[in-house]
Write an enzyme that holds these catalytic residues in place. Structure first.
Site, PDB file in Angstrom:
ATOM      1  N   GLU A  33      30.054  17.466   4.857  1.00  0.00           N
ATOM      2  CA  GLU A  33      29.835  17.162   6.498  1.00  0.00           C
ATOM      3  C   GLU A  33      30.970  16.846   7.300  1.00  0.00           C
ATOM      4  OE1 GLU A  33      26.484  13.882   8.273  1.00  0.00           O
ATOM      5  OE2 GLU A  33      27.423  13.469   6.357  1.00  0.00           O
TER       6      GLU A  33
ATOM      7  N   HIS B 108       0.812  -1.059   0.130  1.00  0.00           N
ATOM      8  CA  HIS B 108      -0.044  -0.093  -0.075  1.00  0.00           C
ATOM      9  C   HIS B 108       0.911   1.221  -0.106  1.00  0.00           C
ATOM     10  CE1 HIS B 108      -4.108   1.745   1.783  1.00  0.00           C
ATOM     11  NE2 HIS B 108      -3.566   2.251   0.722  1.00  0.00           N
TER      12      HIS B 108
ATOM     13  N   LYS C  82      33.401  13.176   4.005  1.00  0.00           N
ATOM     14  CA  LYS C  82      32.140  12.252   4.453  1.00  0.00           C
ATOM     15  C   LYS C  82      30.913  13.075   3.520  1.00  0.00           C
ATOM     16  CE  LYS C  82      29.632  11.069   8.612  1.00  0.00           C
ATOM     17  NZ  LYS C  82      28.421  10.978   8.025  1.00  0.00           N
TER      18      LYS C  82
ATOM     19  N   HIS D 270       3.479   0.618   3.376  1.00  0.00           N
ATOM     20  CA  HIS D 270       3.226  -0.328   4.212  1.00  0.00           C
ATOM     21  C   HIS D 270       2.554  -1.365   3.623  1.00  0.00           C
ATOM     22  CE1 HIS D 270      -0.873   1.338   4.513  1.00  0.00           C
ATOM     23  NE2 HIS D 270      -1.073  -0.054   5.121  1.00  0.00           N
TER      24      HIS D 270
ATOM     25  N   ASP E  14      -0.143  -5.060   4.085  1.00  0.00           N
ATOM     26  CA  ASP E  14      -1.389  -5.472   4.865  1.00  0.00           C
ATOM     27  C   ASP E  14      -1.529  -6.808   4.593  1.00  0.00           C
ATOM     28  OD1 ASP E  14      -2.683  -2.794   5.744  1.00  0.00           O
ATOM     29  OD2 ASP E  14      -2.592  -2.461   3.748  1.00  0.00           O
TER      30      ASP E  14
ATOM     31  N   ASP F 134      26.874  13.320   2.622  1.00  0.00           N
ATOM     32  CA  ASP F 134      25.654  13.108   3.410  1.00  0.00           C
ATOM     33  C   ASP F 134      24.512  12.564   2.350  1.00  0.00           C
ATOM     34  OD1 ASP F 134      23.816  13.699   5.406  1.00  0.00           O
ATOM     35  OD2 ASP F 134      23.596  16.176   5.044  1.00  0.00           O
TER      36      ASP F 134
END
Length: 494
Positions: free
Chosen positions: A348, A49, A204, A61, A63, A206
């Site tokens: 970063e 869904h 680094k 998600h 079901d 992000d």
């Protein structure tokens, strides 16, 4: 609760019907008073869904629905039913659905309950071993779900689902060779100057960590947790061609760039969980780049036991560079200069890697150190407080914590800056409410007075000034949701 006895209920689908307008939804809505069909209590379906999440995002998600007594007993499973033995996953009981729903797929109109797109993820038969108020134990025979599963309540109306055996679906191909989980860095400082020449340095980035495996000309991208994320980033699909027929496994970071060519984690939020037909459009409008910084395997040779410096040299020799992927620069020694360059360019931070260190899949090792220019901390959301003024009636700030050594969620503060009003409305749709606080210990009274508690299953990231002596983050600012992290992954990063 779906599995609990309801006694003699005149209309077990009354709640389902009350939430839907037959004139507006494509879902099956049997007329009130119509007799329930009777089957063999052996049909199951899992539906994927996709629901809108703000103007450009969405939430996914699954079901799970089991035929029982003429209806489909239903659970919403935020992370999807597990297909392998392992930890339990949250399953939230929802209203009974009509048996006709077992074949439903399509679009539910915007503004209707559950508005979004529904597809059938798996379907088949199941057999019941036990079904009572405390346990539902069944055996699935589907194309994705197979073997014994248990579901059980865990409090506050929530249930868990767990796979109990290692049965694979009939006819399923043997598992692919395992792709290593990424090695992780510890937070720290630059190595001392007298050890500088024993370390390599990288910028680094992000973004979202990803391991790319190319086998037989086919690309697979997996997340930090081992989830297949290939469909989310079609920009990287032509990487196998750049390897000229060779098989390889490489480690890197998926990033979205801003107008200045710097990684922008906020711009990546709209891509981190997208799997639907809108992905190509999003990829064309705001493409990502795969920054590659390690070579873990080449034509079947496992390189994880080789020193970092050797792996980087072999990666560099490949000349890996394309429109949407590139091998990142690295530097032997000179950590102070690399760090200064990262600050000047608004990055970063840097990652220092010991030249002789092997690759330790899935482990956080001091052989890799991350030195951040901006302090950030992953946090677990456990509640929210109402807003005031233009935020009245909705979420005003988020209550968050960090798990301690025993896995208990310890309150670490609240954040009310760094997001738009739309961000807060989108976040509210992700929450699963609960009656009691998920935090361990006593919270300040001014927090508990108007707090709304939620299941601690959403991970976000905040920027902050300092940790206080009483374990709070001072001046936190919201950076975004971390869909690539589970609550158990969150640790304090000094």
């Amino acid at each position: 609760m779906p599995p609990r006895p309801r006694g003699r209920q005149a209309d077990p689908l009354a709640e389902y019907r009350a939430k839907r307008d037959p004139a507006r939804t494509a879902e099956p809505v049997p007329a009130a008073g119509s007799p329930l069909p009777r089957g063999d209590d052996d049909t199951f379906v899992v539906q994927e869904h996709h629901t809108p999440r703000g103007r450009t995002g969405e939430r996914v998600h699954w079901d799970l629905r089991l035929e029982r007594d003429g209806v489909l007993k239903s659970w919403a499973v935020p992370k999807g039913p597990p297909t392998e033995q392992g930890p339990s996953r949250l399953a939230v009981p929802t209203e009974d659905h009509p048996l006709e729903y077992a074949s439903f797929s399509g679009t539910i109109a915007a503004g209707e309950y559950g508005g979004g797109h529904v597809t059938i993820w798996d379907a088949g038969r199941y057999a019941t071993e036990k079904w009572d108020d405390r346990h539902v134990i069944v055996t699935f025979d589907g194309s994705r779900l197979a073997g014994r599963y248990a579901m059980f309540p865990v409090g506050d109306g929530a249930w868990n689902i767990r796979k109990l055996d290692d049965t694979r679906p009939t006819g399923a191909p043997p598992p692919e060779p395992e792709v290593p989980l990424p090695m992780l860095a510890t937070a720290g400082e630059l190595p001392p100057e007298d050890e500088d020449d024993r370390w390599g340095y990288e910028f680094k980035w992000d973004g979202v960590r990803a391991v790319a495996a190319v086998r037989g000309g086919v690309l697979g991208l997996t997340s930090r947790k081992g989830t297949d994320i290939t469909v989310r980033y079609p920009e990287v699909a032509k990487l196998p061609a750049a390897l000229a027929g060779h098989d390889a496994v490489v480690d890197g970071e998926i990033v979205a760039m801003d107008e200045q060519g710097r990684p922008d984690f906020g711009a990546l939020q709209n891509r981190m969980h997208r799997t639907g037909p809108e992905v190509p459009r999003l990829a064309a409008a705001k493409p990502v780049t795969f920054l590659v910084f390690d070579l873990l395997a080449w034509d079947g040779e496992d390189l994880t036991g080789r020193p970092y410096a050797d792996r980087r040299q072999r990666l560099e020799a490949l000349g890996l560079s394309g429109h949407r992927w590139v091998a990142t620069p690295w530097f032997r020694g000179g950590g102070q200069g690399v760090h200064a360059a990262s600050q000047e360019n608004g990055l970063e931070g840097v990652v220092a890697k010991r030249l002789e260190s092997p690759y330790r899949p899935g482990l956080r090792s001091p052989d890799w150190r991350k030195i951040k220019n901006v302090r950030t901390q992953s946090v677990v959301v456990g509640g929210w407080r109402p807003g005031q003024g233009r935020r009245a009636g909705g979420v005003g700030s988020l209550l968050f914590g960090v798990p301690d050594d025993e896995g208990r969620l310890v309150y670490a503060g609240h954040v009310g800056t760094g997001f738009t009003d739309q961000d807060l409305r989108d976040l509210e749709r992700m929450f699963t409410g609960r009656r009691t606080s998920p935090f361990h210990g006593t919270l300040p009274r001014d927090v508990t007075r108007d707090a709304h508690w939620v299941e601690p299953d959403l991970v976000g990231e905040v920027a902050y000034a300092v940790w206080t002596a009483d374990g709070r983050l001072r001046h936190p600012s919201w950076k975004g949701v971390r869909d690539d992290l589970e609550p158990d992954d969150v640790v304090i990063e000094p």
